[in-house]
Scaffold this motif. Structure first.
Motif, PDB file in Angstrom:
ATOM      1  N   GLN A  57       4.830   9.944   1.919  1.00 29.97           N
ATOM      2  CA  GLN A  57       4.703  10.890   0.812  1.00 29.97           C
ATOM      3  C   GLN A  57       3.554  10.501  -0.131  1.00 29.97           C
ATOM      4  OE1 GLN A  57       7.180  13.757  -0.025  1.00 29.97           O
ATOM      5  NE2 GLN A  57       7.088  13.523   2.180  1.00 29.97           N
ATOM      6  N   ALA A  58       2.427  10.135   0.456  1.00 33.45           N
ATOM      7  CA  ALA A  58       1.299   9.636  -0.330  1.00 33.45           C
ATOM      8  C   ALA A  58       0.535  10.765  -1.015  1.00 33.45           C
ATOM      9  CB  ALA A  58       0.346   8.845   0.569  1.00 33.45           C
ATOM     10  N   GLN A  59       0.094  10.490  -2.240  1.00 31.77           N
ATOM     11  CA  GLN A  59      -0.672  11.470  -2.994  1.00 31.77           C
ATOM     12  C   GLN A  59      -1.839  10.779  -3.704  1.00 31.77           C
ATOM     13  OE1 GLN A  59       2.460  14.993  -4.056  1.00 31.77           O
ATOM     14  NE2 GLN A  59       1.960  13.583  -5.699  1.00 31.77           N
ATOM     15  N   ASN A  85      -5.222  -5.713   7.290  1.00 32.32           N
ATOM     16  CA  ASN A  85      -5.330  -5.306   8.691  1.00 32.32           C
ATOM     17  C   ASN A  85      -4.037  -4.604   9.111  1.00 32.32           C
ATOM     18  OD1 ASN A  85      -7.878  -6.389   9.059  1.00 32.32           O
ATOM     19  ND2 ASN A  85      -7.110  -8.375   9.747  1.00 32.32           N
ATOM     20  N   GLY A  86      -4.179  -3.453   9.754  1.00 28.77           N
ATOM     21  CA  GLY A  86      -3.016  -2.719  10.205  1.00 28.77           C
ATOM     22  C   GLY A  86      -2.405  -1.809   9.157  1.00 28.77           C
ATOM     23  N   ALA A  87      -3.035  -1.725   7.985  1.00 25.52           N
ATOM     24  CA  ALA A  87      -2.492  -0.869   6.925  1.00 25.52           C
ATOM     25  C   ALA A  87      -2.619   0.606   7.277  1.00 25.52           C
ATOM     26  CB  ALA A  87      -3.203  -1.150   5.596  1.00 25.52           C
ATOM     27  N   ALA A 111       2.888   1.258   2.517  1.00 26.68           N
ATOM     28  CA  ALA A 111       3.072   2.680   2.848  1.00 26.68           C
ATOM     29  C   ALA A 111       2.715   3.608   1.700  1.00 26.68           C
ATOM     30  CB  ALA A 111       4.489   2.953   3.327  1.00 26.68           C
ATOM     31  N   SER A 112       1.834   3.140   0.804  1.00 25.64           N
ATOM     32  CA  SER A 112       1.377   3.991  -0.288  1.00 25.64           C
ATOM     33  C   SER A 112      -0.127   3.843  -0.434  1.00 25.64           C
ATOM     34  CB  SER A 112       2.071   3.623  -1.603  1.00 25.64           C
ATOM     35  OG  SER A 112       1.664   2.334  -2.031  1.00 25.64           O
ATOM     36  N   ILE A 113      -0.732   4.767  -1.168  1.00 20.49           N
ATOM     37  CA  ILE A 113      -2.154   4.689  -1.459  1.00 20.49           C
ATOM     38  C   ILE A 113      -2.353   5.023  -2.931  1.00 20.49           C
ATOM     39  CG2 ILE A 113      -2.571   7.092  -0.753  1.00 20.49           C
ATOM     40  CD1 ILE A 113      -5.338   6.151   0.254  1.00 20.49           C
ATOM     41  N   SER A 114      -3.225   4.267  -3.576  1.00 21.57           N
ATOM     42  CA  SER A 114      -3.524   4.507  -4.978  1.00 21.57           C
ATOM     43  C   SER A 114      -5.024   4.348  -5.197  1.00 21.57           C
ATOM     44  CB  SER A 114      -2.746   3.542  -5.881  1.00 21.57           C
ATOM     45  OG  SER A 114      -2.997   2.193  -5.508  1.00 21.57           O
TER      46      SER A 114
END
Length: 234
Positions: free
Chosen positions: A19-21, A36-38, A214-217
């Motif tokens: 559910q990344a935004q 690595n692997g992200a 499991a997130s991005i910012s």
């Protein structure tokens, strides 16, 4: 502008994003970093519409990416992958010319306007004198500039690059990053590249997109420095 709207991304049974935004602005250079692997390369493939997310939308210019035809996507997003072209005697000018494919007729005939765009793209990356060199004779840094020129010839507002500074020496890494920054700022393009070169990312980029847990910012380079010190124990 690119927006990730509740993107879920998985590799096999492993969830890479949940559910990344986030949003990347027009006219900016952003680095995509993570362990690595992200899932950095996987995310770039989603953004380039090569693969599809498990759920969620990629919004480009206010429109869902999956609703844009393949023909139109080729005029909106260009993608520089890690793949190395190894065709002997293929001229750099001809490699850059492939970026005009979305605009040429079915036989790929290059017109006067296309030739001018190809020449301008080579000039923009400082490779005019390499136009008639064979692509397989270039150094890694020179090759990367030709790939960026090909993306410029495609005339897309968005350019995605997967590890463009890999295998380059330190001075060349910074040269490539500064080139990308100039293109973003002077031509108003949204440029995102994945990298493990944290120093170059923090020095040159407008923002840094961090993938973790499991997130991005997305952060300014200054704010990202403190976060990355903890994440990578810098």
């Amino acid at each position: 502008m690119i927006t990730l709207d509740k993107i879920t991304l998985a590799f096999g049974s492993r969830t890479l994003l949940q559910q990344a935004q986030c949003t990347l602005k027009r006219g900016t250079l952003s680095a995509l970093v993570g362990r690595n692997g992200a899932g950095k390369s996987s995310l770039l493939r989603i953004l380039a519409a090569i693969d599809s997310p498990v759920s969620g939308e990629v919004i480009v210019g206010g429109k869902p990416l999956h609703k844009i035809s393949a023909e139109e996507r080729a005029k909106v997003i260009s993608f520089v992958s890690t793949q190395r072209i190894r065709v002997a005697n293929l001229l750099c000018r001809d490699v850059v010319a492939t970026g005009r494919a979305p605009y040429t007729n079915w036989i790929g005939k290059i017109g006067k306007e296309d030739s001018e765009i190809i020449s301008n793209s080579l000039a923009a990356v400082g490779m005019t004198t390499f136009a008639d060199r064979a692509i397989d004779t270039l150094s890694d840094g020179e090759f990367q500039r030709i790939m960026i020129a090909r993306a410029l010839a495609q005339q897309t507002p968005i350019i995605l690059l997967d590890e463009p500074t890999a295998f380059l020496d330190i001075p060349t890494r910074f040269e490539i990053c500064r080139l990308l920054a100039d293109l973003a700022h002077n031509q108003g393009k949204t440029i995102l590249f994945s990298t493990h070169d944290i120093d170059a990312a923090l020095t040159v980029c407008d923002s840094v997109a961090i993938m973790d847990n499991a997130s991005i910012s997305v952060h300014s380079a200054a704010d990202a420095a403190d976060i990355l010190k903890v994440l990578f124990s810098l």
